[in-house]
Write a protein that holds these residues in place. Structure first.
Motif, PDB file in Angstrom:
ATOM      1  N   VAL A   1      -5.871  -4.267  10.428  1.00 19.76           N
ATOM      2  CA  VAL A   1      -6.249  -4.057   9.031  1.00 19.76           C
ATOM      3  C   VAL A   1      -5.674  -5.176   8.163  1.00 19.76           C
ATOM      4  O   VAL A   1      -4.663  -5.802   8.506  1.00 19.76           O
ATOM      5  CB  VAL A   1      -5.759  -2.679   8.525  1.00 19.76           C
TER       6      VAL A   1
ATOM      7  N   GLU B   1       0.829  -1.200   0.000  1.00 19.69           N
ATOM      8  CA  GLU B   1       0.000   0.000   0.000  1.00 19.69           C
ATOM      9  C   GLU B   1       0.870   1.260   0.000  1.00 19.69           C
ATOM     10  O   GLU B   1       2.070   1.216   0.258  1.00 19.69           O
ATOM     11  CB  GLU B   1      -0.921  -0.007   1.222  1.00 19.69           C
TER      12      GLU B   1
ATOM     13  N   GLY C   1      -3.831  -6.021   4.995  1.00 22.37           N
ATOM     14  CA  GLY C   1      -3.010  -5.557   3.896  1.00 22.37           C
ATOM     15  C   GLY C   1      -2.967  -6.584   2.785  1.00 22.37           C
ATOM     16  O   GLY C   1      -3.437  -7.718   2.932  1.00 22.37           O
TER      17      GLY C   1
ATOM     18  N   CYS D   1      -1.117   4.843   4.549  1.00 22.55           N
ATOM     19  CA  CYS D   1      -1.416   3.662   5.358  1.00 22.55           C
ATOM     20  C   CYS D   1      -1.541   3.945   6.855  1.00 22.55           C
ATOM     21  O   CYS D   1      -1.973   3.060   7.604  1.00 22.55           O
ATOM     22  CB  CYS D   1      -0.370   2.578   5.114  1.00 22.55           C
TER      23      CYS D   1
ATOM     24  N   ARG E   1     -11.298  -2.675   4.801  1.00 25.09           N
ATOM     25  CA  ARG E   1     -10.203  -3.588   5.156  1.00 25.09           C
ATOM     26  C   ARG E   1      -9.827  -3.505   6.636  1.00 25.09           C
ATOM     27  O   ARG E   1      -8.775  -3.981   7.037  1.00 25.09           O
ATOM     28  CB  ARG E   1      -8.990  -3.301   4.265  1.00 25.09           C
ATOM     29  N   VAL E   2     -10.696  -2.906   7.437  1.00 22.38           N
ATOM     30  CA  VAL E   2     -10.515  -2.933   8.891  1.00 22.38           C
ATOM     31  C   VAL E   2     -11.121  -4.235   9.399  1.00 22.38           C
ATOM     32  O   VAL E   2     -12.294  -4.523   9.149  1.00 22.38           O
ATOM     33  CB  VAL E   2     -11.178  -1.727   9.575  1.00 22.38           C
TER      34      VAL E   2
ATOM     35  N   TYR F   1      -8.336   5.538   5.395  1.00 19.51           N
ATOM     36  CA  TYR F   1      -7.871   4.871   4.176  1.00 19.51           C
ATOM     37  C   TYR F   1      -8.298   3.406   4.167  1.00 19.51           C
ATOM     38  O   TYR F   1      -8.783   2.884   3.156  1.00 19.51           O
ATOM     39  CB  TYR F   1      -6.350   5.005   4.094  1.00 19.51           C
ATOM     40  N   TRP F   2      -8.143   2.740   5.298  1.00 23.97           N
ATOM     41  CA  TRP F   2      -8.501   1.327   5.416  1.00 23.97           C
ATOM     42  C   TRP F   2     -10.020   1.147   5.482  1.00 23.97           C
ATOM     43  O   TRP F   2     -10.556   0.191   4.930  1.00 23.97           O
ATOM     44  CB  TRP F   2      -7.829   0.722   6.646  1.00 23.97           C
ATOM     45  N   GLN F   3     -10.700   2.077   6.161  1.00 25.69           N
ATOM     46  CA  GLN F   3     -12.154   1.985   6.267  1.00 25.69           C
ATOM     47  C   GLN F   3     -12.823   2.134   4.907  1.00 25.69           C
ATOM     48  O   GLN F   3     -13.789   1.433   4.596  1.00 25.69           O
ATOM     49  CB  GLN F   3     -12.669   3.047   7.244  1.00 25.69           C
TER      50      GLN F   3
ATOM     51  N   GLN G   1     -11.784   1.191   2.140  1.00 29.16           N
ATOM     52  CA  GLN G   1     -11.598  -0.031   1.355  1.00 29.16           C
ATOM     53  C   GLN G   1     -12.182  -1.260   2.053  1.00 29.16           C
ATOM     54  O   GLN G   1     -12.003  -2.378   1.572  1.00 29.16           O
ATOM     55  CB  GLN G   1     -10.105  -0.258   1.093  1.00 29.16           C
TER      56      GLN G   1
END
Length: 234
Positions: A50, A20, A52, A25, A36-37, A30-32, A34
């Motif tokens: 998260v 990423e 990755g 990162c 990906r949390v 950013y993670w939310q 996508q």
């Protein structure tokens, strides 16, 4: 270790583990965005877990504890980039990882300077399917060979001359393959000699005894003696 210079800070990262964008990162949004949390844990602030592209990771913002932490939550006096808490923990984890000690692989670290102070974050490997010893010992008795391997793992860390200043039963994990892991190396450091090592062990023993009183965990002196046998095995 790769380094990215910012206008007011620096990012250090392991490009083999981080696909990423290093600039993005450290932002939980950013993670939310996508989706990906995958979880979180409360401690001195929130640690976010998260997913990755290469591995699951734990994202932590450095925060102060105690009464002083209520006044100044997350700012630290700046005395140089390599003296920031994020760089030092990243660097120490990298050295332990290279020597084969079971610790989370460091993935990225950031320090942002503002005037005379800085704030910091770290992103490191999440140990999959693991639980700390307190959680396990609250539910079950551990086999003798596990106690032995705990001692061996602590000794391996000490042979790397690393002083874990907060070695306690919450900072030792066991995964589903029964591997022992050491975590939480903030404010830890390499130190010459051996005199300090008994202090680490004494702290660990106090933490077990404290949890016996507090949570009635399955721990006794026979367990400790087996741990020491593992520790003293060359």
């Amino acid at each position: 270790m790769q380094q990215r210079d910012l206008a007011n800070g620096k990012i250090w990262f392991n490009e083999a583990l981080l696909s990423e964008d290093p600039l993005a990162c450290f932002d939980i949004a950013y993670w939310q965005q996508q989706n990906r949390v995958i979880g979180s844990a409360q401690g001195r602030g929130t640690t976010w877990f998260v997913k990755g592209e290469n591995t699951e990771m734990a994202l932590r913002h450095y925060r102060r504890g105690g009464l002083f932490g209520k006044l100044i939550a997350d700012s630290y006096w700046f005395t140089g980039w390599e003296k920031t808490r994020s760089f030092q923990e990243f660097n120490l984890l990298q050295k332990l990882h290279e020597q084969g000690v079971n610790v989370p692989a460091p993935i990225a670290a950031r320090a942002i300077k503002s005037g005379l102070t800085y704030r910091a974050d770290i992103l490191q490997q999440k140990i999959p399917h693991s639980q700390d010893l307190v959680g396990l010992l609250s539910q079950q008795v551990l086999a003798d060979d596990i106690w032995y391997r705990i001692g061996q793992t602590v000794a391996q860390m000490h042979r790397a001359q690393v002083n874990h200043t907060d070695l306690n039963s919450h900072n030792i994990l066991l995964d589903e393959q029964q591997q022992v892991w050491l975590i939480d190396f903030d404010k830890c450091y390499q130190q010459t000699g051996e005199g300090w090592q008994q202090g680490n062990l004494a702290r660990l023993l106090r933490s077990f005894n404290k949890e016996v009183t507090k949570r009635n965990i399955h721990f006794n002196q026979a367990n400790w003696q087996i741990l020491l046998e593992g520790y003293h095995t060359p």
